[in-house]
Write a protein that holds these residues in place. Sequence first.
Motif, PDB file in Angstrom:
ATOM      1  N   ARG A   1      24.363 -79.637  37.228  1.00 58.76           N
ATOM      2  CA  ARG A   1      23.937 -78.262  37.551  1.00 58.76           C
ATOM      3  C   ARG A   1      23.948 -78.006  39.057  1.00 58.76           C
ATOM      4  NH1 ARG A   1      20.962 -78.469  32.779  1.00 58.76           N
ATOM      5  NH2 ARG A   1      19.266 -79.696  33.615  1.00 58.76           N
ATOM      6  N   SER A   2      23.593 -79.012  39.839  1.00 56.86           N
ATOM      7  CA  SER A   2      23.552 -78.837  41.297  1.00 56.86           C
ATOM      8  C   SER A   2      24.945 -78.875  41.925  1.00 56.86           C
ATOM      9  CB  SER A   2      22.691 -79.931  41.934  1.00 56.86           C
ATOM     10  OG  SER A   2      23.387 -81.176  41.948  1.00 56.86           O
TER      11      SER A   2
ATOM     12  N   ARG B   1      20.205 -88.855  30.711  1.00 57.01           N
ATOM     13  CA  ARG B   1      20.561 -87.485  30.374  1.00 57.01           C
ATOM     14  C   ARG B   1      20.090 -86.512  31.463  1.00 57.01           C
ATOM     15  NH1 ARG B   1      18.993 -82.980  29.685  1.00 57.01           N
ATOM     16  NH2 ARG B   1      16.839 -83.601  29.931  1.00 57.01           N
ATOM     17  N   ALA B   2      18.837 -86.663  31.885  1.00 58.75           N
ATOM     18  CA  ALA B   2      18.273 -85.754  32.881  1.00 58.75           C
ATOM     19  C   ALA B   2      18.986 -85.884  34.222  1.00 58.75           C
ATOM     20  CB  ALA B   2      16.778 -86.018  33.036  1.00 58.75           C
ATOM     21  N   GLN B   3      19.280 -87.112  34.654  1.00 57.08           N
ATOM     22  CA  GLN B   3      19.948 -87.301  35.947  1.00 57.08           C
ATOM     23  C   GLN B   3      21.335 -86.669  35.948  1.00 57.08           C
ATOM     24  OE1 GLN B   3      19.594 -91.344  37.779  1.00 57.08           O
ATOM     25  NE2 GLN B   3      18.212 -91.709  36.040  1.00 57.08           N
ATOM     26  N   ILE B   4      22.095 -86.894  34.885  1.00 57.19           N
ATOM     27  CA  ILE B   4      23.447 -86.335  34.819  1.00 57.19           C
ATOM     28  C   ILE B   4      23.377 -84.817  34.729  1.00 57.19           C
ATOM     29  CG2 ILE B   4      25.549 -86.175  33.427  1.00 57.19           C
ATOM     30  CD1 ILE B   4      25.162 -89.180  32.783  1.00 57.19           C
TER      31      ILE B   4
ATOM     32  N   ALA C   1      25.205 -94.051  24.827  1.00 56.48           N
ATOM     33  CA  ALA C   1      25.892 -93.173  23.882  1.00 56.48           C
ATOM     34  C   ALA C   1      24.988 -92.017  23.465  1.00 56.48           C
ATOM     35  CB  ALA C   1      26.356 -93.960  22.659  1.00 56.48           C
ATOM     36  N   ARG C   2      23.710 -92.287  23.248  1.00 55.69           N
ATOM     37  CA  ARG C   2      22.780 -91.218  22.880  1.00 55.69           C
ATOM     38  C   ARG C   2      22.655 -90.200  24.003  1.00 55.69           C
ATOM     39  NH1 ARG C   2      16.526 -91.494  20.685  1.00 55.69           N
ATOM     40  NH2 ARG C   2      16.278 -89.241  20.548  1.00 55.69           N
ATOM     41  N   ALA C   3      22.554 -90.661  25.240  1.00 56.22           N
ATOM     42  CA  ALA C   3      22.475 -89.746  26.385  1.00 56.22           C
ATOM     43  C   ALA C   3      23.726 -88.870  26.438  1.00 56.22           C
ATOM     44  CB  ALA C   3      22.305 -90.528  27.681  1.00 56.22           C
ATOM     45  N   TYR C   4      24.900 -89.469  26.266  1.00 51.79           N
ATOM     46  CA  TYR C   4      26.150 -88.709  26.300  1.00 51.79           C
ATOM     47  C   TYR C   4      26.206 -87.703  25.152  1.00 51.79           C
ATOM     48  CZ  TYR C   4      28.533 -91.490  29.969  1.00 51.79           C
ATOM     49  OH  TYR C   4      28.918 -92.078  31.153  1.00 51.79           O
ATOM     50  N   ARG C   5      25.758 -88.104  23.946  1.00 51.43           N
ATOM     51  CA  ARG C   5      25.749 -87.174  22.798  1.00 51.43           C
ATOM     52  C   ARG C   5      24.868 -85.967  23.087  1.00 51.43           C
ATOM     53  NH1 ARG C   5      25.330 -91.887  19.751  1.00 51.43           N
ATOM     54  NH2 ARG C   5      23.104 -91.554  19.460  1.00 51.43           N
ATOM     55  N   GLU C   6      23.693 -86.215  23.655  1.00 52.26           N
ATOM     56  CA  GLU C   6      22.787 -85.110  23.959  1.00 52.26           C
ATOM     57  C   GLU C   6      23.346 -84.222  25.065  1.00 52.26           C
ATOM     58  OE1 GLU C   6      18.638 -85.786  24.040  1.00 52.26           O
ATOM     59  OE2 GLU C   6      18.708 -87.043  22.250  1.00 52.26           O
ATOM     60  N   LEU C   7      23.993 -84.814  26.046  1.00 58.68           N
ATOM     61  CA  LEU C   7      24.633 -84.023  27.100  1.00 58.68           C
ATOM     62  C   LEU C   7      25.754 -83.162  26.522  1.00 58.68           C
ATOM     63  CD1 LEU C   7      24.729 -86.789  29.839  1.00 58.68           C
ATOM     64  CD2 LEU C   7      23.577 -84.565  30.082  1.00 58.68           C
ATOM     65  N   GLU C   8      26.490 -83.720  25.576  1.00 58.74           N
ATOM     66  CA  GLU C   8      27.563 -82.952  24.946  1.00 58.74           C
ATOM     67  C   GLU C   8      26.979 -81.810  24.112  1.00 58.74           C
ATOM     68  OE1 GLU C   8      31.854 -83.652  22.861  1.00 58.74           O
ATOM     69  OE2 GLU C   8      30.326 -85.182  22.530  1.00 58.74           O
TER      70      GLU C   8
ATOM     71  N   LEU D   1      23.380 -93.898  39.021  1.00 62.56           N
ATOM     72  CA  LEU D   1      22.228 -93.555  38.196  1.00 62.56           C
ATOM     73  C   LEU D   1      21.259 -94.712  38.241  1.00 62.56           C
ATOM     74  CD1 LEU D   1      24.105 -92.202  35.045  1.00 62.56           C
ATOM     75  CD2 LEU D   1      23.079 -90.852  36.874  1.00 62.56           C
ATOM     76  N   SER D   2      20.009 -94.415  37.963  1.00 60.83           N
ATOM     77  CA  SER D   2      19.025 -95.487  37.893  1.00 60.83           C
ATOM     78  C   SER D   2      18.115 -95.241  36.700  1.00 60.83           C
ATOM     79  CB  SER D   2      18.205 -95.550  39.185  1.00 60.83           C
ATOM     80  OG  SER D   2      17.491 -94.346  39.363  1.00 60.83           O
ATOM     81  N   VAL D   3      17.612 -96.318  36.174  1.00 56.54           N
ATOM     82  CA  VAL D   3      16.678 -96.262  35.052  1.00 56.54           C
ATOM     83  C   VAL D   3      15.452 -97.065  35.445  1.00 56.54           C
ATOM     84  CG1 VAL D   3      16.309 -96.912  32.649  1.00 56.54           C
ATOM     85  CG2 VAL D   3      18.501 -95.959  33.339  1.00 56.54           C
ATOM     86  N   ASP D   4      14.292 -96.443  35.288  1.00 55.58           N
ATOM     87  CA  ASP D   4      13.027 -97.106  35.590  1.00 55.58           C
ATOM     88  C   ASP D   4      12.459 -97.655  34.286  1.00 55.58           C
ATOM     89  OD1 ASP D   4      10.489 -97.919  36.285  1.00 55.58           O
ATOM     90  OD2 ASP D   4       9.832 -95.953  37.018  1.00 55.58           O
ATOM     91  N   PRO D   5      12.514 -98.977  34.092  1.00 57.86           N
ATOM     92  CA  PRO D   5      12.030 -99.552  32.836  1.00 57.86           C
ATOM     93  C   PRO D   5      10.529 -99.366  32.633  1.00 57.86           C
ATOM     94  CG  PRO D   5      12.737-101.293  34.345  1.00 57.86           C
ATOM     95  CD  PRO D   5      13.041 -99.983  34.999  1.00 57.86           C
ATOM     96  N   ALA D   6       9.776 -99.126  33.705  1.00 55.95           N
ATOM     97  CA  ALA D   6       8.328 -98.948  33.595  1.00 55.95           C
ATOM     98  C   ALA D   6       7.946 -97.502  33.263  1.00 55.95           C
ATOM     99  CB  ALA D   6       7.658 -99.363  34.905  1.00 55.95           C
TER     100      ALA D   6
END
Length: 143
Positions: free
Chosen positions: A46-47, A38-41, A74-81, A23-28
């Motif tokens: 889905r794919s 969340r979106a990447q996972i 943790a927030r990303a995982y909570r939203e994915l769940e 995964l990657s995160v763009d700080p900018a």
Amino acid sequence: MCRTGPLAFPYPPPAPPGAPVQLSVDPASATPPYEQIRAQIADRARSGELPTGLRLPTVRALAEELGLAAGTVARAYRELEADGVVETHGRRGTLIAATGDAAHRLAAEAAAEYAARASRLGVSRAEALAAVDTALRLAYPQG
């Protein structure tokens, strides 16, 4: 001594527990880091790139890998769940869920809740549909 032939593994072989999930995160980016994760996972689940049952890295491990606070992951995982993309199983960790059925079920539940609320508010059917159309155009800008 008993000799056996080569072990048969399912194809493709399952990823080892806690296997790296690139995964990657763009700080900018204007998109918050938790939403990028969340979106990447979700997209990769889905794919099929992240197969059902794949164990995701622990919150702490992924946070360290991406240089983020554990609370962000943790927030990303909570939203994915909450979206039915992953399931948390205590000591077994966070696993990719079978998303097809869950995603459709959750979307239908959200639509039913919206319809009931719009009706309670006294919004006409045409106005409710127009609001949904606008929201969908914003959520799916490419389509």
